[in-house]
Design an enzyme around this catalytic site. Sequence first.
Site, PDB file in Angstrom:
ATOM      1  N   GLU A  35       0.812  -1.227   0.000  1.00 19.51           N
ATOM      2  CA  GLU A  35       0.000   0.000   0.000  1.00 19.51           C
ATOM      3  C   GLU A  35       0.846   1.278   0.000  1.00 19.51           C
ATOM      4  O   GLU A  35       0.404   2.317  -0.478  1.00 19.51           O
ATOM      5  CB  GLU A  35      -0.926   0.026   1.219  1.00 19.51           C
ATOM      6  CG  GLU A  35      -2.030  -1.018   1.202  1.00 19.51           C
ATOM      7  CD  GLU A  35      -3.103  -0.726   0.172  1.00 19.51           C
ATOM      8  OE1 GLU A  35      -3.350   0.457  -0.110  1.00 19.51           O
ATOM      9  OE2 GLU A  35      -3.686  -1.689  -0.363  1.00 19.51           O
ATOM     10  N   HIS A  37       3.728   1.750  -1.650  1.00 14.82           N
ATOM     11  CA  HIS A  37       4.037   1.998  -3.066  1.00 14.82           C
ATOM     12  C   HIS A  37       2.785   2.496  -3.805  1.00 14.82           C
ATOM     13  O   HIS A  37       2.849   3.398  -4.628  1.00 14.82           O
ATOM     14  CB  HIS A  37       4.499   0.707  -3.739  1.00 14.82           C
ATOM     15  CG  HIS A  37       5.747   0.105  -3.169  1.00 14.82           C
ATOM     16  ND1 HIS A  37       5.758  -1.112  -2.545  1.00 14.82           N
ATOM     17  CD2 HIS A  37       7.024   0.552  -3.121  1.00 14.82           C
ATOM     18  CE1 HIS A  37       6.994  -1.406  -2.159  1.00 14.82           C
ATOM     19  NE2 HIS A  37       7.786  -0.405  -2.482  1.00 14.82           N
ATOM     20  N   GLN A  61      23.146  -0.399  -4.056  1.00 18.24           N
ATOM     21  CA  GLN A  61      22.737   0.245  -2.801  1.00 18.24           C
ATOM     22  C   GLN A  61      22.719  -0.717  -1.622  1.00 18.24           C
ATOM     23  O   GLN A  61      22.340  -0.339  -0.519  1.00 18.24           O
ATOM     24  CB  GLN A  61      21.394   0.959  -2.966  1.00 18.24           C
ATOM     25  CG  GLN A  61      20.200   0.048  -3.097  1.00 18.24           C
ATOM     26  CD  GLN A  61      18.958   0.813  -3.496  1.00 18.24           C
ATOM     27  OE1 GLN A  61      18.878   1.360  -4.590  1.00 18.24           O
ATOM     28  NE2 GLN A  61      17.970   0.875  -2.614  1.00 18.24           N
ATOM     29  N   GLN A 148       7.973   9.369   2.374  1.00 18.21           N
ATOM     30  CA  GLN A 148       8.606   9.957   3.571  1.00 18.21           C
ATOM     31  C   GLN A 148       9.181   8.871   4.485  1.00 18.21           C
ATOM     32  O   GLN A 148      10.018   9.132   5.327  1.00 18.21           O
ATOM     33  CB  GLN A 148       7.587  10.798   4.341  1.00 18.21           C
ATOM     34  CG  GLN A 148       8.226  11.595   5.476  1.00 18.21           C
ATOM     35  CD  GLN A 148       7.252  11.958   6.565  1.00 18.21           C
ATOM     36  OE1 GLN A 148       6.192  12.520   6.280  1.00 18.21           O
ATOM     37  NE2 GLN A 148       7.574  11.632   7.804  1.00 18.21           N
ATOM     38  N   SER A 186       8.492  -3.709   2.396  1.00 21.45           N
ATOM     39  CA  SER A 186       8.656  -5.050   1.812  1.00 21.45           C
ATOM     40  C   SER A 186       9.405  -5.943   2.796  1.00 21.45           C
ATOM     41  O   SER A 186       9.215  -7.153   2.828  1.00 21.45           O
ATOM     42  CB  SER A 186       9.432  -4.968   0.494  1.00 21.45           C
ATOM     43  OG  SER A 186       8.836  -4.036  -0.361  1.00 21.45           O
TER      44      SER A 186
HETATM   45  P1  AMP Z   1      11.235   0.457  -1.916  1.00 20.89           P
HETATM   46  O1  AMP Z   1      10.587  -0.471  -2.884  1.00 20.89           O
HETATM   47  O2  AMP Z   1      11.212  -0.034  -0.512  1.00 20.89           O
HETATM   48  O3  AMP Z   1      12.598   0.921  -2.382  1.00 20.89           O
HETATM   49  O4  AMP Z   1      10.330   1.766  -1.886  1.00 20.89           O
HETATM   50  C1  AMP Z   1      10.013   2.465  -3.062  1.00 20.89           C
HETATM   51  C2  AMP Z   1       9.387   3.781  -2.694  1.00 20.89           C
HETATM   52  O5  AMP Z   1       8.217   3.553  -1.916  1.00 20.89           O
HETATM   53  C3  AMP Z   1      10.315   4.674  -1.853  1.00 20.89           C
HETATM   54  O6  AMP Z   1      10.174   6.013  -2.270  1.00 20.89           O
HETATM   55  C4  AMP Z   1       9.775   4.481  -0.466  1.00 20.89           C
HETATM   56  O7  AMP Z   1      10.012   5.575   0.393  1.00 20.89           O
HETATM   57  C5  AMP Z   1       8.289   4.322  -0.727  1.00 20.89           C
HETATM   58  N1  AMP Z   1       7.669   3.625   0.383  1.00 20.89           N
HETATM   59  C6  AMP Z   1       8.048   2.432   0.928  1.00 20.89           C
HETATM   60  N2  AMP Z   1       7.286   2.139   2.009  1.00 20.89           N
HETATM   61  C7  AMP Z   1       6.415   3.173   2.162  1.00 20.89           C
HETATM   62  C8  AMP Z   1       5.385   3.464   3.106  1.00 20.89           C
HETATM   63  N3  AMP Z   1       5.083   2.641   4.091  1.00 20.89           N
HETATM   64  N4  AMP Z   1       4.702   4.619   2.938  1.00 20.89           N
HETATM   65  C9  AMP Z   1       5.001   5.464   1.931  1.00 20.89           C
HETATM   66  N5  AMP Z   1       5.963   5.247   1.010  1.00 20.89           N
HETATM   67  C10 AMP Z   1       6.664   4.116   1.120  1.00 20.89           C
END
Ligand code: AMP
Length: 279
Positions: A35, A37, A61, A148, A186
């Site tokens: 949710e 994403h 990274q 954020q 994730s």
């Molecule tokens: P990731 O796949 O974990 O690299 O996240 C991809 C994007 O989704 C990044 O900009 C994260 O900050 C955002 N994101 C991940 N988890 C959340 C969350 N719980 N609420 C809002 N944005 C998120």
Amino acid sequence: MQIINTVEEMQKFSDLAREEKKTIGLVPTMGYLHEGHLSLIKRAGKECDIVIVSIYVNPTQFGPNEDLSKYPHDFQRDKTICIENNVNAIFCPTDDSMYQQGYQTFVNVENLTKSLCGKSRPTHFKGVTTIVSKLFNCTKPHKAYFGQKDYQQTRVIKQMTRDLNYNVDIIVCPIIREKDGLAMSSRNRYLNEEERKSALVLSRSLDLAKKLIDKGETNPEKIQREMVKLIESENSTRIDYIELVDVDNLTPKDRIEGKILIALAVFVGKTRLIDNLLV
Ligand code: AMP
């Protein structure tokens, strides 16, 4: 919805959209969509004509002992979610097309990457800014959407965008949480039942800090101590950092005044989780 695996195809897709005067929104992700994403994808859909979701687990990274090889993935599920949410293209390049043989160029934001997560993950942000910069060059977005949840990442990317003159608006979206307060990630998938319960202490400690500040506490160390006490009272937790910092330069505050960021990283079992609160 198109699924695009090569840089050339991605650039062609975006060139065409730009020729047609369409605005492009990019949502960079490492997949295994939740949710959090989805909130970025929906916001991009409201603000842009074309939404591109990138799904790429970027090796540069991850540190040597981190979870690159076991990072969760389920492309079919991600694809369905993207189709259901009117995404126009998924960009999921292979490692070879992102980092071709002989690759040797990196983007590094110097100061903002030294504090908070940068202390225990010293090469992480260099990987992030490099891949985001490459994703900008591949997808040519007008706007890019970040959560954020990764506050330091948003600051670092804004800095890079400004310093390298990218003509991209960086949009930061609020943290999406489970009903019980755990920030969606994730990596939550790694937690067993007991760890999942312990993990609640991250958001609870942020609530506690906010309560103390609302009551008039102005000493960051006192707040930090109370947060440590609460987090350490929970099974299988190990604190990486808890910091109360300036929202712009991310350096520690001596006194709570104006806007501040409370940020933390805590291992629950072997899983490193992050969370934060702007107050
Ligand atoms: P990731 O796949 O974990 O690299 O996240 C991809 C994007 O989704 C990044 O900009 C994260 O900050 C955002 N994101 C991940 N988890 C959340 C969350 N719980 N609420 C809002 N944005 C998120």
